[in-house]
Design a protein around this motif. Sequence first.
Motif, short mmCIF file in Angstrom:
data_model
loop_
_atom_site.label_atom_id
_atom_site.label_comp_id
_atom_site.label_asym_id
_atom_site.label_seq_id
_atom_site.Cartn_x
_atom_site.Cartn_y
_atom_site.Cartn_z
N LYS B 18 0.87 -1.18 0.00
CA LYS B 18 0.00 0.00 0.00
C LYS B 18 0.90 1.22 0.00
O LYS B 18 1.79 1.32 0.84
N LYS B 19 0.65 2.12 -0.94
CA LYS B 19 1.45 3.35 -1.02
C LYS B 19 0.53 4.50 -1.38
O LYS B 19 -0.62 4.29 -1.81
N SER B 20 1.03 5.72 -1.24
CA SER B 20 0.25 6.90 -1.61
C SER B 20 1.08 7.86 -2.44
O SER B 20 2.26 8.05 -2.18
N LYS B 22 1.35 11.86 -3.66
CA LYS B 22 0.94 13.16 -3.12
C LYS B 22 1.08 14.25 -4.18
O LYS B 22 2.02 14.23 -4.97
N SER B 65 -7.61 4.92 -4.81
CA SER B 65 -8.53 5.65 -3.94
C SER B 65 -8.02 7.07 -3.75
O SER B 65 -6.99 7.29 -3.14
N GLU B 67 -7.99 11.09 -2.43
CA GLU B 67 -8.37 11.85 -1.23
C GLU B 67 -7.99 13.30 -1.44
O GLU B 67 -6.88 13.59 -1.90
N PHE B 75 -4.31 13.38 -2.89
CA PHE B 75 -3.58 12.14 -2.72
C PHE B 75 -4.21 11.06 -3.61
O PHE B 75 -5.39 11.12 -3.94
N HIS B 77 -4.25 7.01 -3.14
CA HIS B 77 -3.87 5.85 -2.34
C HIS B 77 -3.94 4.60 -3.21
O HIS B 77 -4.93 4.38 -3.92
N LEU B 78 -2.89 3.80 -3.14
CA LEU B 78 -2.76 2.63 -4.00
C LEU B 78 -2.70 1.37 -3.16
O LEU B 78 -1.96 1.32 -2.17
N HIS B 79 -3.46 0.35 -3.53
CA HIS B 79 -3.36 -0.93 -2.82
C HIS B 79 -3.72 -2.07 -3.74
O HIS B 79 -4.60 -1.96 -4.58
#
Lengths: 115, 115
Positions: B18-20, B22, B65, B67, B75, B77-79
């Motif tokens: 899981k990473k994000s 920005k 996802s 945000e 952001f 969000h990656l998973h």
Amino acid sequence: DQQVKQNSPSLSVQEGRISILNCDYTNSMFDYFLWYKKYPAEGPTFLISISSIKDKNEDGRFTVFLNKSAKHLSLHIVPSQPGDSAVYFCAASESWTSGTYKYIFGTGTRLKVLA
Amino acid sequence: ETGVTQTPRHLVMGMTNKKSLKCEQHLGHNAMYWYKQSAKKPLELMFVYNFKEQTENNSVPSRFSPECPNSSHLFLHLHTLQPEDSALYLCASSRKGAGGENIQYFGAGTRLSVL
């Protein structure tokens, strides 16, 4: 199906001559057309735009022509300079009821200006 | 320098990570966008936020996802990503131009590789 097409993936031009980059589109609801320029390792930067109610817009060495009946636009760069070497993206925008805009981009044309 | 900053510039992740990503802009723009650019394909719009509210989701899989905590930050969000999600992810913000067009300002992108 691509709504915005740039059929020439690359173009080489001698310094000082004219560069002509072409773009075709299919959706007659597009209200603005924009050209972006992208150098390696950078994001695209805005270059010039044209409203769908106009047929020409000029900014210094850059001129964009719009032919609505043919659904075709072109970017002319005169005179071309080595610093113009980059990838050029054509984009078309359509306003949404949410108040934001949807952009459709072409695949880009890589311009190389030879010194 | 466009005023839109993306971090990290490069990211390698496994399919179970899981990473994000920005994105930050202090240009005073109210709309922000996420795009995906795969090799030899046009930029694909993923998400649009207007005044922190998501106004468009362009049929993006739920493993992405977004945000938007405020108008300056976005952001992604990656998973549980797939190898085919490897691409350049670009963030943009936009303002109205003099001719009424909506001009986007892009960050330099995050080059994502999913192993």
